[in-house]
Design a protein around this motif. Structure first.
Motif, PDB file in Angstrom:
ATOM      1  N   ALA A  83       0.710  -1.271  -0.031  1.00  0.00           N
ATOM      2  CA  ALA A  83      -0.278   0.037  -0.038  1.00  0.00           C
ATOM      3  C   ALA A  83       0.842   1.265   0.019  1.00  0.00           C
ATOM      4  N   TRP A  84       0.262   2.293  -0.356  1.00  0.00           N
ATOM      5  CA  TRP A  84       0.791   3.531  -0.195  1.00  0.00           C
ATOM      6  C   TRP A  84      -0.234   4.813   0.270  1.00  0.00           C
ATOM      7  N   MET A  85       0.373   5.651   1.041  1.00  0.00           N
ATOM      8  CA  MET A  85      -0.492   6.788   1.487  1.00  0.00           C
ATOM      9  C   MET A  85      -0.355   8.132   0.880  1.00  0.00           C
ATOM     10  N   TRP A  86      -1.357   8.667   0.539  1.00  0.00           N
ATOM     11  CA  TRP A  86      -1.279   9.815   0.097  1.00  0.00           C
ATOM     12  C   TRP A  86      -0.752  11.097   0.956  1.00  0.00           C
ATOM     13  N   SER A  87       0.268  11.721   0.801  1.00  0.00           N
ATOM     14  CA  SER A  87       0.740  12.773   1.748  1.00  0.00           C
ATOM     15  C   SER A  87       0.665  13.932   1.115  1.00  0.00           C
ATOM     16  N   ASN A  88       0.314  14.990   1.851  1.00  0.00           N
ATOM     17  CA  ASN A  88      -0.008  16.483   1.501  1.00  0.00           C
ATOM     18  C   ASN A  88       0.605  17.376   2.407  1.00  0.00           C
ATOM     19  N   PRO A  89       1.185  18.371   2.158  1.00  0.00           N
ATOM     20  CA  PRO A  89       1.760  19.424   3.224  1.00  0.00           C
ATOM     21  C   PRO A  89       1.250  19.809   4.120  1.00  0.00           C
ATOM     22  N   ARG A  90      -0.107  20.087   3.945  1.00  0.00           N
ATOM     23  CA  ARG A  90      -1.231  20.357   4.991  1.00  0.00           C
ATOM     24  C   ARG A  90      -0.714  21.914   5.785  1.00  0.00           C
ATOM     25  N   ASP A  91      -0.619  22.450   4.482  1.00  0.00           N
ATOM     26  CA  ASP A  91      -0.021  24.102   5.261  1.00  0.00           C
ATOM     27  C   ASP A  91      -1.144  25.083   4.732  1.00  0.00           C
ATOM     28  N   GLY A  92      -2.240  24.617   4.162  1.00  0.00           N
ATOM     29  CA  GLY A  92      -3.136  25.886   3.601  1.00  0.00           C
ATOM     30  C   GLY A  92      -2.971  26.202   2.264  1.00  0.00           C
ATOM     31  N   ARG A  93      -1.869  25.480   1.742  1.00  0.00           N
ATOM     32  CA  ARG A  93      -1.803  26.243   0.272  1.00  0.00           C
ATOM     33  C   ARG A  93      -1.981  25.244  -0.856  1.00  0.00           C
ATOM     34  N   SER A  94      -2.433  24.235  -0.378  1.00  0.00           N
ATOM     35  CA  SER A  94      -2.656  23.092  -1.217  1.00  0.00           C
ATOM     36  C   SER A  94      -4.282  23.073  -1.949  1.00  0.00           C
ATOM     37  N   ARG A  95      -4.149  22.477  -2.995  1.00  0.00           N
ATOM     38  CA  ARG A  95      -5.337  22.168  -3.796  1.00  0.00           C
ATOM     39  C   ARG A  95      -6.528  21.422  -2.792  1.00  0.00           C
ATOM     40  N   PRO A  96      -7.631  22.044  -2.592  1.00  0.00           N
ATOM     41  CA  PRO A  96      -8.610  21.342  -1.664  1.00  0.00           C
ATOM     42  C   PRO A  96      -8.577  19.854  -2.000  1.00  0.00           C
ATOM     43  N   ARG A  97      -8.758  19.465  -2.974  1.00  0.00           N
ATOM     44  CA  ARG A  97      -8.866  17.873  -2.964  1.00  0.00           C
ATOM     45  C   ARG A  97      -7.820  17.221  -2.848  1.00  0.00           C
ATOM     46  N   HIS A  98      -6.476  17.732  -3.131  1.00  0.00           N
ATOM     47  CA  HIS A  98      -5.261  17.180  -2.660  1.00  0.00           C
ATOM     48  C   HIS A  98      -5.282  16.956  -1.319  1.00  0.00           C
ATOM     49  N   ALA A  99      -6.010  18.094  -0.553  1.00  0.00           N
ATOM     50  CA  ALA A  99      -5.592  18.165   0.863  1.00  0.00           C
ATOM     51  C   ALA A  99      -6.517  17.321   1.579  1.00  0.00           C
ATOM     52  N   ARG A 100      -7.770  17.150   0.853  1.00  0.00           N
ATOM     53  CA  ARG A 100      -8.779  16.028   1.526  1.00  0.00           C
ATOM     54  C   ARG A 100      -8.226  14.658   1.641  1.00  0.00           C
ATOM     55  N   LEU A 101      -7.283  14.316   0.447  1.00  0.00           N
ATOM     56  CA  LEU A 101      -6.920  12.964   0.335  1.00  0.00           C
ATOM     57  C   LEU A 101      -5.704  12.799   1.471  1.00  0.00           C
ATOM     58  N   HIS A 102      -5.137  13.719   1.921  1.00  0.00           N
ATOM     59  CA  HIS A 102      -4.097  13.359   2.869  1.00  0.00           C
ATOM     60  C   HIS A 102      -4.382  12.307   3.951  1.00  0.00           C
ATOM     61  N   GLY A 103      -3.605  11.346   4.065  1.00  0.00           N
ATOM     62  CA  GLY A 103      -3.743  10.058   4.865  1.00  0.00           C
ATOM     63  C   GLY A 103      -4.580   9.044   4.550  1.00  0.00           C
ATOM     64  N   SER A 104      -5.090   9.081   2.999  1.00  0.00           N
ATOM     65  CA  SER A 104      -5.743   8.011   2.231  1.00  0.00           C
ATOM     66  C   SER A 104      -4.897   6.832   1.939  1.00  0.00           C
ATOM     67  N   TYR A 105      -5.464   5.750   1.833  1.00  0.00           N
ATOM     68  CA  TYR A 105      -4.434   4.681   1.674  1.00  0.00           C
ATOM     69  C   TYR A 105      -4.998   3.899   0.208  1.00  0.00           C
ATOM     70  N   PHE A 106      -4.017   3.626  -0.698  1.00  0.00           N
ATOM     71  CA  PHE A 106      -4.247   3.048  -1.871  1.00  0.00           C
ATOM     72  C   PHE A 106      -3.467   1.756  -2.263  1.00  0.00           C
ATOM     73  N   PRO A 107      -3.862   0.843  -2.799  1.00  0.00           N
ATOM     74  CA  PRO A 107      -3.079  -0.553  -3.202  1.00  0.00           C
ATOM     75  C   PRO A 107      -1.696   0.006  -4.189  1.00  0.00           C
ATOM     76  N   ALA A 108      -0.721  -0.705  -4.045  1.00  0.00           N
ATOM     77  CA  ALA A 108       0.639  -0.311  -4.554  1.00  0.00           C
ATOM     78  C   ALA A 108       0.607  -0.472  -5.976  1.00  0.00           C
ATOM     79  N   THR A 109      -0.626  -1.029  -6.767  1.00  0.00           N
ATOM     80  CA  THR A 109      -0.936  -1.010  -8.192  1.00  0.00           C
ATOM     81  C   THR A 109      -1.636   0.130  -8.591  1.00  0.00           C
TER      82      THR A 109
END
Length: 320
Positions: free
Chosen positions: A250-276
């Motif tokens: 698996a891999w986890m979506w990591s976003n800087p979480r500093d208020g300067r990111s795209r809203p959708r990208h920020a919402r994905l922070h901490g989400s898990y996805f299969p390696a494929t």
């Protein structure tokens, strides 16, 4: 190790450099204070990005002079000649390759960390690259350099270099068109306001700055080279991650979480996805999603994934 009781109930612990506890604490402190993977990779790739930005600025300045000065540029259909565009493409190819190889090296380093039973960390141990900054290198030399630092790197260079070369050529053509139009816009605006337009060095610098490819204002050039480097970095990591999916399921979506990111990208922070699951498919391929994106996939080692699943973690089913 010396321990002293303080009046408020705290214990003051003094560790000697030779203590095993001192070594463990120092290592944990080092890892805690490390920048995140995006920031570390960005810093490593910055000399490569800077070299590309300088290449575009130099080529643009020479092209303006070669075509007869600023006013003559208004009639041009292309800014760069074939040789200039080739140099631009080579710079972009070397940037893409540096990002790709660093991304692949990152997963190999992660695997070493996991096999050495280090604690799970969101940070990759990039100390193999501490000896000096990365530099833009042609394909054979670039691979030799990365393999000298990360010996387990397995890359089929010829098809990769061909693919990146094709992408770089297309990107160079787009960069030519965008830079030419930006230069024209600056010149037309100067003419509209009655400003002096000449081939004097200071005037050329002002035009380059206005087009975002100058020595001071380089926003467009920065966008092209940094986005190219970091996109390739994530793609390289994804390629290596799929090869190591038995270790990193698996891999986890990591976003800087500093208020300067795209809203959708920020919402994905901490989400898990299969390696494929490709990171680029989750992020998207449009310029609105890609340009200056600072998100990265964090590989999750199999033992850690088992722990997370026991705590209720599941793969994300959507990412809109």
């Amino acid at each position: 190790m010396k321990v002293k009781a303080l009046p408020d109930g705290w214990l003051l612990v003094r560790l000697s450099p030779g203590d095993a506890a001192h070594a463990r604490y120092a290592e944990r402190l080092r890892r805690f204070s490390e920048p995140d993977d995006y920031t570390r990779a960005e810093r490593l790739l910055q000399p490569v990005v800077d070299a590309g930005i300088q290449t575009l600025s130099d080529l643009t300045r020479k092209a303006i002079g070669r075509q007869g000065g600023p006013r003559a540029i208004l009639k041009a259909s292309r800014l760069f000649g074939d040789g200039e565009r080739r140099k631009l493409a080579e710079s972009l190819r070397d940037t893409l390759l540096a990002g790709e190889l660093l991304g692949r090296a990152r997963i190999r380093l992660r695997l070493q960390q996991a096999e050495q039973a280090q604690e799970f960390s969101d940070h990759t141990d990039f100390r193999a690259f501490d000896d000096g900054p990365l530099q833009p290198l042609a394909p054979p030399a670039a691979l030799d350099y990365f393999r000298s630092l990360v010996p387990g790197l397995d890359v089929d260079l010829d098809p990769l270099a061909a693919e990146l070369g094709k992408r770089a050529f297309e990107l160079a053509a787009t960069t030519d068109e965008v830079t030419l139009q930006a230069v024209k816009d600056v010149i037309l605006e100067k003419m509209k306001t009655g400003e002096n337009i000449s081939s004097a060095p200071d005037e050329i610098k002002a035009i380059l700055d206005g087009a975002g490819v100058g020595p001071v204002r380089r926003s467009y050039a920065e966008n092209v080279w940094r986005t190219s480097a970091m996109t390739s970095y994530n793609e390289g990591a994804q390629t290596e991650l799929e090869k190591a999916k038995d270790f990193f399921p698996a891999w986890m979506w990591s976003n800087p979480r500093d208020g300067r990111s795209r809203p959708r990208h920020a919402r994905l922070h901490g989400s898990y996805f299969p390696a494929t699951q490709k990171f680029t498919d989750v992020r998207g391929d449009s310029a609105d999603e890609v340009c200056q994106c600072r998100c990265v996939p964090i590989p999750v080692y199999r033992r850690r994934w088992e722990e997370l699943q026991a705590q209720g973690a599941t793969f994300a089913e959507s990412w809109d």
